[in-house]
Design a protein around this motif. Structure first.
Motif, PDB file in Angstrom:
ATOM      1  N   ASN A 101      23.023 -21.738 -14.988  1.00 57.70           N
ATOM      2  CA  ASN A 101      23.050 -21.119 -13.670  1.00 57.70           C
ATOM      3  C   ASN A 101      24.473 -21.087 -13.115  1.00 57.70           C
ATOM      4  OD1 ASN A 101      20.349 -23.232 -13.549  1.00 57.70           O
ATOM      5  ND2 ASN A 101      20.027 -21.039 -13.565  1.00 57.70           N
ATOM      6  N   LYS A 102      25.008 -19.900 -12.955  1.00 55.50           N
ATOM      7  CA  LYS A 102      26.354 -19.722 -12.414  1.00 55.50           C
ATOM      8  C   LYS A 102      26.397 -20.167 -10.946  1.00 55.50           C
ATOM      9  CE  LYS A 102      29.453 -17.295 -15.069  1.00 55.50           C
ATOM     10  NZ  LYS A 102      30.915 -17.356 -15.036  1.00 55.50           N
ATOM     11  N   VAL A 103      27.407 -20.990 -10.605  1.00 55.10           N
ATOM     12  CA  VAL A 103      27.609 -21.389  -9.210  1.00 55.10           C
ATOM     13  C   VAL A 103      28.964 -20.914  -8.688  1.00 55.10           C
ATOM     14  CG1 VAL A 103      26.064 -23.370  -9.368  1.00 55.10           C
ATOM     15  CG2 VAL A 103      28.487 -23.648  -9.931  1.00 55.10           C
ATOM     16  N   SER A 104      29.838 -20.470  -9.579  1.00 54.17           N
ATOM     17  CA  SER A 104      31.111 -19.849  -9.205  1.00 54.17           C
ATOM     18  C   SER A 104      31.571 -19.008 -10.394  1.00 54.17           C
ATOM     19  CB  SER A 104      32.158 -20.902  -8.826  1.00 54.17           C
ATOM     20  OG  SER A 104      32.605 -21.593  -9.979  1.00 54.17           O
ATOM     21  N   GLU A 105      32.715 -18.395 -10.255  1.00 57.85           N
ATOM     22  CA  GLU A 105      33.199 -17.536 -11.330  1.00 57.85           C
ATOM     23  C   GLU A 105      33.433 -18.318 -12.618  1.00 57.85           C
ATOM     24  OE1 GLU A 105      34.039 -14.079 -13.197  1.00 57.85           O
ATOM     25  OE2 GLU A 105      33.287 -14.321 -11.152  1.00 57.85           O
ATOM     26  N   LYS A 106      33.874 -19.559 -12.497  1.00 57.87           N
ATOM     27  CA  LYS A 106      34.219 -20.364 -13.673  1.00 57.87           C
ATOM     28  C   LYS A 106      33.218 -21.469 -13.986  1.00 57.87           C
ATOM     29  CE  LYS A 106      38.211 -18.589 -15.037  1.00 57.87           C
ATOM     30  NZ  LYS A 106      38.405 -18.057 -16.413  1.00 57.87           N
ATOM     31  N   LEU A 107      32.338 -21.811 -13.042  1.00 59.61           N
ATOM     32  CA  LEU A 107      31.452 -22.960 -13.217  1.00 59.61           C
ATOM     33  C   LEU A 107      29.990 -22.544 -13.274  1.00 59.61           C
ATOM     34  CD1 LEU A 107      33.036 -25.526 -10.700  1.00 59.61           C
ATOM     35  CD2 LEU A 107      33.370 -25.414 -13.190  1.00 59.61           C
TER      36      LEU A 107
ATOM     37  N   ASP B 158      36.619 -18.319 -20.559  1.00 55.81           N
ATOM     38  CA  ASP B 158      36.470 -16.872 -20.578  1.00 55.81           C
ATOM     39  C   ASP B 158      35.061 -16.587 -21.092  1.00 55.81           C
ATOM     40  OD1 ASP B 158      36.487 -16.731 -23.482  1.00 55.81           O
ATOM     41  OD2 ASP B 158      38.657 -16.961 -23.409  1.00 55.81           O
ATOM     42  N   PRO B 159      34.646 -15.337 -21.219  1.00 54.94           N
ATOM     43  CA  PRO B 159      33.265 -15.064 -21.650  1.00 54.94           C
ATOM     44  C   PRO B 159      32.916 -15.591 -23.037  1.00 54.94           C
ATOM     45  CG  PRO B 159      34.207 -13.126 -20.609  1.00 54.94           C
ATOM     46  CD  PRO B 159      35.330 -14.106 -20.769  1.00 54.94           C
ATOM     47  N   THR B 160      33.904 -15.979 -23.837  1.00 55.37           N
ATOM     48  CA  THR B 160      33.637 -16.427 -25.211  1.00 55.37           C
ATOM     49  C   THR B 160      33.898 -17.918 -25.435  1.00 55.37           C
ATOM     50  OG1 THR B 160      35.885 -15.924 -25.984  1.00 55.37           O
ATOM     51  CG2 THR B 160      34.264 -14.137 -26.053  1.00 55.37           C
ATOM     52  N   ALA B 161      34.280 -18.663 -24.392  1.00 55.82           N
ATOM     53  CA  ALA B 161      34.614 -20.082 -24.567  1.00 55.82           C
ATOM     54  C   ALA B 161      34.120 -20.882 -23.361  1.00 55.82           C
ATOM     55  CB  ALA B 161      36.116 -20.265 -24.740  1.00 55.82           C
ATOM     56  N   ILE B 162      33.323 -21.922 -23.636  1.00 53.32           N
ATOM     57  CA  ILE B 162      32.725 -22.739 -22.572  1.00 53.32           C
ATOM     58  C   ILE B 162      32.896 -24.216 -22.915  1.00 53.32           C
ATOM     59  CG2 ILE B 162      30.637 -23.235 -21.238  1.00 53.32           C
ATOM     60  CD1 ILE B 162      29.522 -20.550 -22.254  1.00 53.32           C
ATOM     61  N   ALA B 163      33.435 -24.990 -21.974  1.00 51.30           N
ATOM     62  CA  ALA B 163      33.548 -26.438 -22.127  1.00 51.30           C
ATOM     63  C   ALA B 163      32.536 -27.107 -21.203  1.00 51.30           C
ATOM     64  CB  ALA B 163      34.955 -26.903 -21.796  1.00 51.30           C
ATOM     65  N   THR B 164      31.871 -28.166 -21.695  1.00 50.94           N
ATOM     66  CA  THR B 164      30.791 -28.812 -20.945  1.00 50.94           C
ATOM     67  C   THR B 164      30.944 -30.320 -20.968  1.00 50.94           C
ATOM     68  OG1 THR B 164      29.279 -27.025 -21.561  1.00 50.94           O
ATOM     69  CG2 THR B 164      28.285 -29.038 -20.707  1.00 50.94           C
TER      70      THR B 164
ATOM     71  N   GLN C  76      31.132 -31.120 -24.892  1.00 55.45           N
ATOM     72  CA  GLN C  76      30.740 -29.977 -25.712  1.00 55.45           C
ATOM     73  C   GLN C  76      31.712 -28.814 -25.543  1.00 55.45           C
ATOM     74  OE1 GLN C  76      26.398 -28.813 -25.934  1.00 55.45           O
ATOM     75  NE2 GLN C  76      27.142 -27.104 -24.707  1.00 55.45           N
ATOM     76  N   PHE C  77      31.893 -28.075 -26.625  1.00 50.76           N
ATOM     77  CA  PHE C  77      32.722 -26.873 -26.573  1.00 50.76           C
ATOM     78  C   PHE C  77      32.033 -25.778 -27.375  1.00 50.76           C
ATOM     79  CE2 PHE C  77      36.526 -24.307 -27.842  1.00 50.76           C
ATOM     80  CZ  PHE C  77      36.879 -23.907 -26.555  1.00 50.76           C
ATOM     81  N   ILE C  78      31.881 -24.602 -26.760  1.00 53.55           N
ATOM     82  CA  ILE C  78      31.203 -23.469 -27.386  1.00 53.55           C
ATOM     83  C   ILE C  78      32.173 -22.304 -27.528  1.00 53.55           C
ATOM     84  CG2 ILE C  78      29.450 -21.675 -27.023  1.00 53.55           C
ATOM     85  CD1 ILE C  78      27.630 -23.752 -25.834  1.00 53.55           C
ATOM     86  N   LEU C  79      32.183 -21.711 -28.711  1.00 51.68           N
ATOM     87  CA  LEU C  79      32.952 -20.494 -28.978  1.00 51.68           C
ATOM     88  C   LEU C  79      31.994 -19.401 -29.431  1.00 51.68           C
ATOM     89  CD1 LEU C  79      36.077 -21.868 -30.902  1.00 51.68           C
ATOM     90  CD2 LEU C  79      36.059 -20.887 -28.607  1.00 51.68           C
ATOM     91  N   LYS C  80      32.176 -18.189 -28.900  1.00 54.42           N
ATOM     92  CA  LYS C  80      31.300 -17.063 -29.240  1.00 54.42           C
ATOM     93  C   LYS C  80      32.140 -15.914 -29.798  1.00 54.42           C
ATOM     94  CE  LYS C  80      28.090 -18.077 -25.435  1.00 54.42           C
ATOM     95  NZ  LYS C  80      27.380 -17.510 -24.250  1.00 54.42           N
TER      96      LYS C  80
ATOM     97  N   GLU D 218      27.638 -18.034 -32.483  1.00 55.03           N
ATOM     98  CA  GLU D 218      27.982 -19.085 -31.527  1.00 55.03           C
ATOM     99  C   GLU D 218      28.243 -20.382 -32.284  1.00 55.03           C
ATOM    100  OE1 GLU D 218      25.826 -19.727 -27.627  1.00 55.03           O
ATOM    101  OE2 GLU D 218      25.351 -21.633 -28.622  1.00 55.03           O
ATOM    102  N   HIS D 219      29.400 -20.975 -32.059  1.00 55.32           N
ATOM    103  CA  HIS D 219      29.780 -22.253 -32.662  1.00 55.32           C
ATOM    104  C   HIS D 219      29.746 -23.314 -31.560  1.00 55.32           C
ATOM    105  CE1 HIS D 219      31.451 -20.054 -36.197  1.00 55.32           C
ATOM    106  NE2 HIS D 219      31.734 -19.151 -35.278  1.00 55.32           N
ATOM    107  N   ARG D 220      28.907 -24.334 -31.751  1.00 58.13           N
ATOM    108  CA  ARG D 220      28.808 -25.393 -30.752  1.00 58.13           C
ATOM    109  C   ARG D 220      29.265 -26.723 -31.352  1.00 58.13           C
ATOM    110  NH1 ARG D 220      23.115 -26.994 -28.099  1.00 58.13           N
ATOM    111  NH2 ARG D 220      23.008 -28.369 -29.925  1.00 58.13           N
ATOM    112  N   TYR D 221      30.267 -27.330 -30.719  1.00 58.34           N
ATOM    113  CA  TYR D 221      30.797 -28.625 -31.133  1.00 58.34           C
ATOM    114  C   TYR D 221      30.446 -29.633 -30.041  1.00 58.34           C
ATOM    115  CZ  TYR D 221      33.695 -25.362 -33.826  1.00 58.34           C
ATOM    116  OH  TYR D 221      34.136 -24.336 -34.626  1.00 58.34           O
ATOM    117  N   ARG D 222      29.850 -30.768 -30.447  1.00 60.88           N
ATOM    118  CA  ARG D 222      29.413 -31.740 -29.443  1.00 60.88           C
ATOM    119  C   ARG D 222      29.686 -33.168 -29.898  1.00 60.88           C
ATOM    120  NH1 ARG D 222      23.262 -31.431 -27.416  1.00 60.88           N
ATOM    121  NH2 ARG D 222      24.078 -29.571 -26.371  1.00 60.88           N
ATOM    122  N   LEU D 223      30.173 -33.994 -28.979  1.00 54.99           N
ATOM    123  CA  LEU D 223      30.312 -35.434 -29.170  1.00 54.99           C
ATOM    124  C   LEU D 223      29.349 -36.132 -28.222  1.00 54.99           C
ATOM    125  CD1 LEU D 223      34.202 -35.906 -29.378  1.00 54.99           C
ATOM    126  CD2 LEU D 223      32.561 -36.136 -31.257  1.00 54.99           C
ATOM    127  N   GLU D 224      28.699 -37.214 -28.713  1.00 56.11           N
ATOM    128  CA  GLU D 224      27.724 -37.927 -27.903  1.00 56.11           C
ATOM    129  C   GLU D 224      27.992 -39.430 -27.930  1.00 56.11           C
ATOM    130  OE1 GLU D 224      23.820 -35.030 -28.431  1.00 56.11           O
ATOM    131  OE2 GLU D 224      24.089 -36.731 -29.810  1.00 56.11           O
TER     132      GLU D 224
END
Length: 248
Positions: A54-60, A91-97, A126-130, A139-145
């Protein structure tokens, strides 16, 4: 005469060993079958899942997730998973979580009196690249737990890395195919944790709502599970709610 005696003795010992091994074969198969039955390996389980971004701002945006997992079809509880996180869209192809998960697990297929379920608090990065190749969406998802697990009479801290490669193929403006393979690597003890291979048919109900029904093969070092997955993905834009400008 002595030679014949020794030959007969050796033959008798070998015959005895062979007979013992043949007698043990049914018990080996029985033990294996009972083990598979006790851990639920031979049963088709189900995962019922909800995901939201759920988008709450342009970047978040906020990630929300809930899953109920069963050893059998919609029964015999295995796991409850609740997860949330804050996404930063570079950007539309990269998301950090950065996120948190709460997990309750029944590790046994059978119910036992006064059984204690394990409870886990989990932090993840987590880091996602599309990217897109032709009609295929990758979609490439990299995650550390970091996992803090309470077993009732003991506790443990574990660390894990995960990588998931997901491919989506639109069939038309409604239906699509979704596939992924994800590997789990422990950062302590035995490195290989598990591997998940998944394939599904999805349908876009609206621009923000879709469903997927698929099959998951979950491979652990000592067991393999078959799971039917039903997932709901709901991604309403909440920027107006948070006072941010929504796109036209």
């Amino acid at each position: 005469m002595m030679l014949a005696y020794l030959q007969n003795r050796i033959f008798d010992e070998r015959s005895l060993q062979l007979i013992i091994r043949l007698l043990l074969i049914p018990f080996i198969f029985l033990t294996t079958a009972l083990s598979a039955q006790n851990n639920g390996e031979g049963s088709w389980g189900t995962w019922h899942m909800y995901f939201g971004t759920n988008k709450v701002s342009e970047k978040l945006s906020i990630h929300t997730e809930g899953q109920l997992r069963y050893y059998e079809h919609a029964k015999n509880f295995n796991q409850l998973l609740l997860r949330t996180g804050l996404n930063y869209h570079l950007d539309p192809t990269a998301i950090a979580t950065m996120g948190y998960g709460y997990i309750v697990t029944d590790g046994t297929f059978e119910e036992f009196p006064e059984e204690v379920h394990s409870k886990e608090h989990r932090i993840f990065e987590q880091f996602i690249l599309k990217n897109k190749v032709g009609k295929f969406l990758f979609e490439h998802r990299y995650r550390l737990e970091q996992r803090f697990i309470d077993f009732g009479n003991a506790s443990d801290t574990q660390h894990r890395a995960r990588y998931r490669l997901q491919v989506t193929l639109p069939l038309n403006h409604i239906f699509f195919l979704n596939f992924y393979d994800e590997i789990f690597l422990n950062l302590q003890n035995q490195v290989f944790g598990q591997n998940r291979l998944y394939g599904a048919l999805g349908a876009s109900i609206t621009d923000n709502l879709s469903i997927q029904v698929g099959y998951l093969k979950n491979h652990f070092p000592t067991a393999k599970y078959n799971r039917l997955q039903v997932g709901v993905f709901y991604n309403p834009d909440l920027r107006r709610l948070f006072g941010s400008q929504t796109p036209p």
